[in-house]
Design an enzyme around this catalytic site. Structure first.
Site, PDB file in Angstrom:
ATOM      1  N   ALA A  66       0.871  -1.176   0.000  1.00  0.00           N
ATOM      2  CA  ALA A  66       0.000   0.000   0.000  1.00  0.00           C
ATOM      3  C   ALA A  66       0.905   1.221   0.000  1.00  0.00           C
ATOM      4  O   ALA A  66       2.053   1.148   0.458  1.00  0.00           O
ATOM      5  CB  ALA A  66      -0.879  -0.020   1.234  1.00  0.00           C
ATOM      6  N   GLU A 115      -0.896  -9.162  -0.418  1.00  0.00           N
ATOM      7  CA  GLU A 115      -2.323  -9.362  -0.123  1.00  0.00           C
ATOM      8  C   GLU A 115      -3.151  -9.377  -1.417  1.00  0.00           C
ATOM      9  O   GLU A 115      -4.104 -10.130  -1.546  1.00  0.00           O
ATOM     10  CB  GLU A 115      -2.816  -8.268   0.841  1.00  0.00           C
ATOM     11  CG  GLU A 115      -2.233  -8.456   2.241  1.00  0.00           C
ATOM     12  CD  GLU A 115      -2.560  -7.299   3.171  1.00  0.00           C
ATOM     13  OE1 GLU A 115      -2.162  -6.157   2.837  1.00  0.00           O
ATOM     14  OE2 GLU A 115      -3.204  -7.527   4.193  1.00  0.00           O
ATOM     15  N   GLU A 135       4.411  -5.254   7.480  1.00  0.00           N
ATOM     16  CA  GLU A 135       3.633  -4.224   8.189  1.00  0.00           C
ATOM     17  C   GLU A 135       4.076  -3.986   9.631  1.00  0.00           C
ATOM     18  O   GLU A 135       4.115  -2.838  10.089  1.00  0.00           O
ATOM     19  CB  GLU A 135       2.135  -4.561   8.163  1.00  0.00           C
ATOM     20  CG  GLU A 135       1.466  -4.287   6.822  1.00  0.00           C
ATOM     21  CD  GLU A 135       1.544  -5.446   5.841  1.00  0.00           C
ATOM     22  OE1 GLU A 135       2.348  -6.378   6.079  1.00  0.00           O
ATOM     23  OE2 GLU A 135       0.823  -5.412   4.834  1.00  0.00           O
TER      24      GLU A 135
HETATM   25  N1  COA Z   1       4.602   3.094  -0.601  1.00  0.00           N
HETATM   26  C1  COA Z   1       5.007   4.252  -1.147  1.00  0.00           C
HETATM   27  N2  COA Z   1       6.123   4.370  -1.887  1.00  0.00           N
HETATM   28  C2  COA Z   1       6.855   3.257  -2.081  1.00  0.00           C
HETATM   29  C3  COA Z   1       6.505   2.021  -1.536  1.00  0.00           C
HETATM   30  C4  COA Z   1       5.311   1.954  -0.770  1.00  0.00           C
HETATM   31  N3  COA Z   1       4.872   0.808  -0.227  1.00  0.00           N
HETATM   32  N4  COA Z   1       7.444   1.103  -1.873  1.00  0.00           N
HETATM   33  C5  COA Z   1       8.347   1.753  -2.627  1.00  0.00           C
HETATM   34  N5  COA Z   1       8.005   3.056  -2.748  1.00  0.00           N
HETATM   35  C6  COA Z   1       8.711   4.109  -3.480  1.00  0.00           C
HETATM   36  C7  COA Z   1       9.921   4.610  -2.712  1.00  0.00           C
HETATM   37  O1  COA Z   1       9.545   5.552  -1.735  1.00  0.00           O
HETATM   38  C8  COA Z   1      10.740   5.214  -3.826  1.00  0.00           C
HETATM   39  O2  COA Z   1      10.190   6.454  -4.184  1.00  0.00           O
HETATM   40  P1  COA Z   1      11.144   7.749  -4.412  1.00  0.00           P
HETATM   41  O3  COA Z   1      12.050   7.357  -5.530  1.00  0.00           O
HETATM   42  O4  COA Z   1      10.188   8.830  -4.769  1.00  0.00           O
HETATM   43  O5  COA Z   1      11.869   7.941  -3.124  1.00  0.00           O
HETATM   44  C9  COA Z   1      10.473   4.258  -4.995  1.00  0.00           C
HETATM   45  O6  COA Z   1       9.251   3.597  -4.662  1.00  0.00           O
HETATM   46  C10 COA Z   1      11.541   3.232  -5.191  1.00  0.00           C
HETATM   47  O7  COA Z   1      11.727   2.518  -3.966  1.00  0.00           O
HETATM   48  P2  COA Z   1      13.152   2.348  -3.246  1.00  0.00           P
HETATM   49  O8  COA Z   1      12.884   2.131  -1.780  1.00  0.00           O
HETATM   50  O9  COA Z   1      14.058   3.453  -3.620  1.00  0.00           O
HETATM   51  O10 COA Z   1      13.666   0.997  -3.930  1.00  0.00           O
HETATM   52  P3  COA Z   1      14.669  -0.065  -3.314  1.00  0.00           P
HETATM   53  O11 COA Z   1      15.003  -0.988  -4.422  1.00  0.00           O
HETATM   54  O12 COA Z   1      15.790   0.604  -2.597  1.00  0.00           O
HETATM   55  O13 COA Z   1      13.831  -0.881  -2.219  1.00  0.00           O
HETATM   56  C11 COA Z   1      11.871  -2.018  -1.357  1.00  0.00           C
HETATM   57  C12 COA Z   1      12.737  -1.694  -2.594  1.00  0.00           C
HETATM   58  C13 COA Z   1      10.645  -2.748  -1.856  1.00  0.00           C
HETATM   59  C14 COA Z   1      12.674  -2.969  -0.422  1.00  0.00           C
HETATM   60  C15 COA Z   1      11.496  -0.726  -0.605  1.00  0.00           C
HETATM   61  O14 COA Z   1      10.950   0.179  -1.537  1.00  0.00           O
HETATM   62  C16 COA Z   1      10.485  -0.929   0.489  1.00  0.00           C
HETATM   63  O15 COA Z   1      10.834  -1.407   1.565  1.00  0.00           O
HETATM   64  N6  COA Z   1       9.223  -0.509   0.247  1.00  0.00           N
HETATM   65  C17 COA Z   1       8.174  -0.546   1.242  1.00  0.00           C
HETATM   66  C18 COA Z   1       7.685  -1.962   1.425  1.00  0.00           C
HETATM   67  C19 COA Z   1       6.629  -2.007   2.491  1.00  0.00           C
HETATM   68  O16 COA Z   1       6.854  -1.796   3.656  1.00  0.00           O
HETATM   69  N7  COA Z   1       5.401  -2.351   2.054  1.00  0.00           N
HETATM   70  C20 COA Z   1       4.293  -2.517   2.931  1.00  0.00           C
HETATM   71  C21 COA Z   1       3.477  -1.295   3.020  1.00  0.00           C
HETATM   72  S1  COA Z   1       2.119  -1.559   4.113  1.00  0.00           S
END
Ligand code: COA
Length: 260
Positions: A66, A115, A135
């Site tokens: 999300a 999910e 989460e």
């Molecule tokens: N919500 C909002 N933005 C998200 C996102 C999310 N769940 N997941 C990734 N993004 C965005 C990042 O903020 C980033 O945006 P920006 O370039 O404007 O800063 C872009 O997507 C790329 O992500 P980034 O984190 O730079 O890539 P990465 O390869 O370093 O890491 C992940 C990949 C998936 C490990 C990391 O993005 C992450 O941990 N995301 C959140 C996962 C999460 O907790 N999901 C559950 C939500 S309830």
């Protein structure tokens, strides 16, 4: 309808819905959730669509969750509304869709992304896929059905370890857990989804919809799945598809199902 965050194409009975926010790793914001609801509804009514494939754009992510930026400042009331609306509009809606939906998990499927994949009727994944429910690392729990669907798919102990550690598993482990049905290379992911879809399409769409309802009944509180199965089984005898399927078998030819 024009979609801001989805790409949609239909070919030979298969509609592919691609979640298309690659710069945010296809994170599900409220607009995307509304668009997915609308697209799935259109597909369900569309006679041309026999099977739906749901995937993410780019090579990195299916859906990375999300959209955290949207809910970071929500109150308790808003949090409850977010989960309830999301479940109603998308996750339960998808799980109960009468058209089969295959999730083709092509990279990160985290939080709401996993999910979403779990709400689809079944999942396949590419070798680079990574799945998790992170989460609790954000101080919240899965709110789009993850606490219910993950134990159904992998068992309670594995689900709780998965949720409590907020860790990620790779495609191979997801296959071992039964979370996905098949794992393949990135290039072969959509062709594999299409070849499974083609096998599904040879069968009665009416009977498939009945089978989805009967299987889902097993996971619905207060409903006796066996009783639902008896009803659905009996109802099939009144369909043109049943007439055609049984007649074709007896005449030793391929069935040409009218879909009603
Ligand atoms: N919500 C909002 N933005 C998200 C996102 C999310 N769940 N997941 C990734 N993004 C965005 C990042 O903020 C980033 O945006 P920006 O370039 O404007 O800063 C872009 O997507 C790329 O992500 P980034 O984190 O730079 O890539 P990465 O390869 O370093 O890491 C992940 C990949 C998936 C490990 C990391 O993005 C992450 O941990 N995301 C959140 C996962 C999460 O907790 N999901 C559950 C939500 S309830």
């Amino acid at each position: 309808m024009n979609y801001e965050n989805l790409l949609i194409s239909t070919k030979d009975g298969i509609t592919t819905i691609t979640i298309n926010r690659p710069s945010k790793l296809n994170a599900l914001n409220s607009q995307t959730i509304k668009e997915l609801h609308s697209a799935l509804k259109v597909c369900e009514l569309d006679k041309e669509t026999k099977v739906i494939i749901l995937t993410g754009s780019g090579e990195k992510a299916f859906v990375a969750g999300a959209d955290i930026s949207e809910f970071a400042s929500y109150s308790v009331k808003e949090g409850k509304k977010l989960a309830a609306l999301g479940q109603q509009l998308l996750f339960d809606f998808l799980a109960n869709l009468s058209t089969p939906v295959i999730a083709a998990v092509n990279g990160f499927a985290l939080g709401g992304g996993l999910e979403l994949a779990m709400a689809a009727h079944f999942r396949i994944a590419s070798e680079n896929a990574k799945m998790g429910l992170p989460e609790v690392s954000l101080g919240v729990i899965p709110g789009y059905g993850g606490t219910q669907r993950l134990p159904q798919l992998v068992g309670k102990g594995r689900a709780l370890e998965f949720i409590m550690t907020a860790g990620m598993i790779d495609a191979k482990q997801a296959l071992d857990y039964g979370l996905v049905n098949h794992v393949t290379s990135q290039e072969e992911l959509l062709p594999l989804a299409q070849s499974i879809a083609q096998k599904i399409m040879k069968n009665s769409t009416v009977a498939i919809a009945a089978a989805i309802r009967a299987v889902n009944a097993n996971y619905t509180d207060g409903i006796n799945g066996f009783a639902v199965e008896i009803e659905e089984f009996g109802d099939c005898f009144g369909t043109a598809d049943f007439q055609e399927g049984t007649t074709a078998f007896l005449e030793k030819r391929k069935a040409n199902f009218p879909g009603k």
